[in-house]
Design a protein around this motif. Structure first.
Motif, short mmCIF file in Angstrom:
data_model
loop_
_atom_site.label_atom_id
_atom_site.label_comp_id
_atom_site.label_asym_id
_atom_site.label_seq_id
_atom_site.Cartn_x
_atom_site.Cartn_y
_atom_site.Cartn_z
N GLY A 26 -5.55 21.65 71.02
CA GLY A 26 -5.66 22.47 72.21
C GLY A 26 -6.89 22.18 73.05
N ALA A 27 -7.96 21.70 72.42
CA ALA A 27 -9.18 21.37 73.17
C ALA A 27 -8.93 20.32 74.23
CB ALA A 27 -10.27 20.89 72.22
N ALA A 28 -7.87 19.51 74.05
CA ALA A 28 -7.56 18.46 75.02
C ALA A 28 -7.20 19.04 76.38
CB ALA A 28 -6.41 17.60 74.50
N LEU A 29 -6.68 20.27 76.41
CA LEU A 29 -6.30 20.89 77.69
C LEU A 29 -7.50 21.03 78.61
CD1 LEU A 29 -3.89 23.71 76.45
CD2 LEU A 29 -3.29 21.48 77.40
N PHE A 30 -8.68 21.26 78.03
CA PHE A 30 -9.91 21.38 78.82
C PHE A 30 -10.70 20.08 78.84
CE2 PHE A 30 -9.60 25.90 77.13
CZ PHE A 30 -9.00 26.38 78.27
N ALA A 31 -10.83 19.45 77.68
CA ALA A 31 -11.74 18.31 77.55
C ALA A 31 -11.23 17.07 78.28
CB ALA A 31 -11.96 18.00 76.07
N LEU A 32 -9.94 16.76 78.16
CA LEU A 32 -9.44 15.52 78.75
C LEU A 32 -9.53 15.54 80.28
CD1 LEU A 32 -8.39 12.81 77.90
CD2 LEU A 32 -6.06 13.71 77.96
N PRO A 33 -9.09 16.60 80.97
CA PRO A 33 -9.27 16.62 82.44
C PRO A 33 -10.74 16.55 82.84
CG PRO A 33 -7.67 18.28 81.77
CD PRO A 33 -8.30 17.76 80.51
N SER A 57 -10.68 6.57 74.20
CA SER A 57 -10.58 6.92 72.78
C SER A 57 -9.78 8.20 72.59
CB SER A 57 -11.98 7.07 72.17
OG SER A 57 -12.71 5.88 72.29
N SER A 58 -10.02 9.19 73.47
CA SER A 58 -9.27 10.44 73.37
C SER A 58 -7.78 10.19 73.56
CB SER A 58 -9.76 11.43 74.42
OG SER A 58 -11.11 11.76 74.23
N ALA A 59 -7.44 9.36 74.54
CA ALA A 59 -6.03 9.08 74.81
C ALA A 59 -5.37 8.37 73.63
CB ALA A 59 -5.90 8.25 76.07
N VAL A 60 -6.05 7.40 73.05
CA VAL A 60 -5.48 6.65 71.92
C VAL A 60 -5.25 7.57 70.73
CG1 VAL A 60 -5.96 4.88 70.18
CG2 VAL A 60 -6.39 4.40 72.60
N TYR A 61 -6.26 8.35 70.36
CA TYR A 61 -6.14 9.19 69.17
C TYR A 61 -5.22 10.39 69.41
CZ TYR A 61 -9.53 6.47 66.62
OH TYR A 61 -10.17 5.44 65.95
N LEU A 62 -5.13 10.85 70.66
CA LEU A 62 -4.15 11.89 70.96
C LEU A 62 -2.73 11.38 70.73
CD1 LEU A 62 -5.63 13.55 74.18
CD2 LEU A 62 -5.08 14.74 72.06
N ALA A 63 -2.48 10.15 71.17
CA ALA A 63 -1.15 9.56 70.98
C ALA A 63 -0.84 9.39 69.49
CB ALA A 63 -1.07 8.22 71.70
N GLY A 76 -10.54 14.77 67.82
CA GLY A 76 -11.49 15.86 68.00
C GLY A 76 -12.91 15.39 68.21
N PHE A 77 -13.29 14.27 67.56
CA PHE A 77 -14.64 13.75 67.75
C PHE A 77 -14.92 13.48 69.23
CE2 PHE A 77 -14.50 11.78 63.25
CZ PHE A 77 -14.98 12.96 62.71
N PHE A 78 -13.96 12.85 69.90
CA PHE A 78 -14.16 12.47 71.30
C PHE A 78 -13.92 13.65 72.25
CE2 PHE A 78 -12.99 8.62 68.99
CZ PHE A 78 -14.06 7.80 69.31
N LEU A 79 -12.99 14.51 71.92
CA LEU A 79 -12.76 15.68 72.76
C LEU A 79 -13.93 16.64 72.70
CD1 LEU A 79 -9.02 16.37 71.86
CD2 LEU A 79 -9.90 15.38 73.99
N ALA A 80 -14.59 16.73 71.55
CA ALA A 80 -15.70 17.68 71.40
C ALA A 80 -16.84 17.37 72.35
CB ALA A 80 -16.19 17.68 69.95
N VAL A 81 -17.08 16.08 72.60
CA VAL A 81 -18.17 15.69 73.51
C VAL A 81 -17.87 16.20 74.91
CG1 VAL A 81 -19.44 13.77 74.51
CG2 VAL A 81 -18.72 13.67 72.12
N LEU A 83 -15.78 18.58 75.75
CA LEU A 83 -15.74 20.04 75.76
C LEU A 83 -17.15 20.62 75.80
CD1 LEU A 83 -13.79 22.44 75.62
CD2 LEU A 83 -14.03 22.40 73.14
N ALA A 84 -18.07 20.02 75.04
CA ALA A 84 -19.46 20.50 75.06
C ALA A 84 -20.08 20.33 76.44
CB ALA A 84 -20.27 19.74 74.01
N ASP A 85 -19.78 19.21 77.09
CA ASP A 85 -20.32 18.99 78.44
C ASP A 85 -19.71 19.96 79.43
OD1 ASP A 85 -21.99 17.12 80.15
OD2 ASP A 85 -20.05 17.02 81.19
N LEU A 86 -18.42 20.28 79.26
CA LEU A 86 -17.79 21.27 80.13
C LEU A 86 -18.41 22.65 79.93
CD1 LEU A 86 -15.59 22.30 82.04
CD2 LEU A 86 -14.03 22.39 80.08
N ILE A 87 -18.67 23.04 78.70
CA ILE A 87 -19.30 24.34 78.43
C ILE A 87 -20.69 24.38 79.06
CG2 ILE A 87 -20.27 25.76 76.59
CD1 ILE A 87 -17.89 24.93 74.86
#
Length: 280
Positions: A26-33, A57-63, A76-81, A83-87
């Motif tokens: 679910g974090a991809a909904l915020f982190a990827l955009p 990396s996010s796109a590859v591991y999401l697939a 999650g490793f790549f999405l977390a970065v 997401l943290a920047d978005l927060i």
């Protein structure tokens, strides 16, 4: 063999619905955009390279994770970065637009929504789906699984603690038995156990008693454990017909070299345990 044995292991399953996507990714909904926005904003700067790495990396591991849930950790490793920047950016935006003390609850709500909102929504969706299926089947979640922890404790107390036994059981139970007892098992949930998983199917999914005895001798198996409910044992007999050894044991049709062990009432509801006494 791996597909049959691991059919109930979540990490080897695909993400099949929206609820599970929200739970695991679910974090991809915020982190990827957000990662894409940062990449676009910094495209003409040197800072584009970290964002390009994160997006790719996010796109590859999401697939990969959509087919095998176990890849979610890496996504999650790549999405977390991102997401943290978005927060961080949302926190700064609240600071610019609002004054204390009103901005504090806004920050709390914003961080909670971004950090755990999709996870919470996914958890509710998965739980609701499980309860709906249980209600439709007229059962509770407790009916799905045999209490292997209690069974392992039984196997680790006299008279079963000694001598050390080799146990044929569902590969889903192998790790628990290894962890809680001193006994050996034919397989665990691990790719290196493929030969043990296959031999378990050859025994309990087989019909030729001579071949079954040969595999039991080769593996030096002296205890066979069956789960009487749930799907942990299904890969032994599924698609192998109704005259297989597993079905014989269920029906009480035991060969002379196999004896059923009486279990305490609480374990006997869920398990059957057999001792192997091979002919000379």
């Amino acid at each position: 063999v791996v597909r049959e044995a691991f059919h109930k292991v979540a990490e080897y399953a695909p993400i099949a619905d929206v609820a599970h996507f929200m739970l695991y990714l679910g974090a991809a909904l915020f982190a990827l955009p957000w990662n894409l926005k940062r990449l676009k904003d910094d495209w003409r700067k040197r800072e584009r390279w970290p964002w390009l790495l994160l997006v790719a990396s996010s796109a590859v591991y999401l697939a990969l994770a959509m087919n095998w849930i176990r890849w979610c950790l890496y996504a999650g490793f790549f999405l977390a970065v991102g997401l943290a920047d978005l927060i961080r950016a949302v926190d700064a935006a609240i600071d610019r637009r609002f004054r204390s003390p009103g901005r504090v609850p806004l920050k709390v709500l914003a961080v909670m929504a971004l950090a755990v909102g999709p996870l919470a929504a996914g958890t509710v969706g998965v739980y609701r789906d499980i309860r709906t299926k249980e209600t439709a089947a007229g059962r509770t979640g407790a009916d799905d699984a045999c209490p292997i922890g209690a069974m392992a404790k039984f196997l680790d107390t006299p008279p079963w603690r000694e001598p050390r036994h080799t146990i044929l059981a569902s590969t889903n139970f192998g790790g628990e038995i290894l962890y809680r007892t001193r006994h050996r098992v034919t397989s665990i949930i691990h790719h290196r156990s493929a030969s043990g998983i296959k031999d378990g199917i050859r025994i309990l999914g087989g019909a030729d008693e001579g071949e079954i005895l040969g595999v039991i001798r080769g593996r030096e198996i002296d205890l066979i454990l069956l789960c009487r409910r749930g799907g942990d044992d299904a890969y032994f007999w599924k698609d192998h017909g109704w005259n297989v050894f597993y079905k014989r044991l269920e029906a009480g049709d035991l060969p002379p070299w196999l004896g059923e062990i009486a279990l305490p009432k609480d374990l006997g509801r869920d398990f059957r345990l057999y001792r192997v006494a091979l002919p000379g």
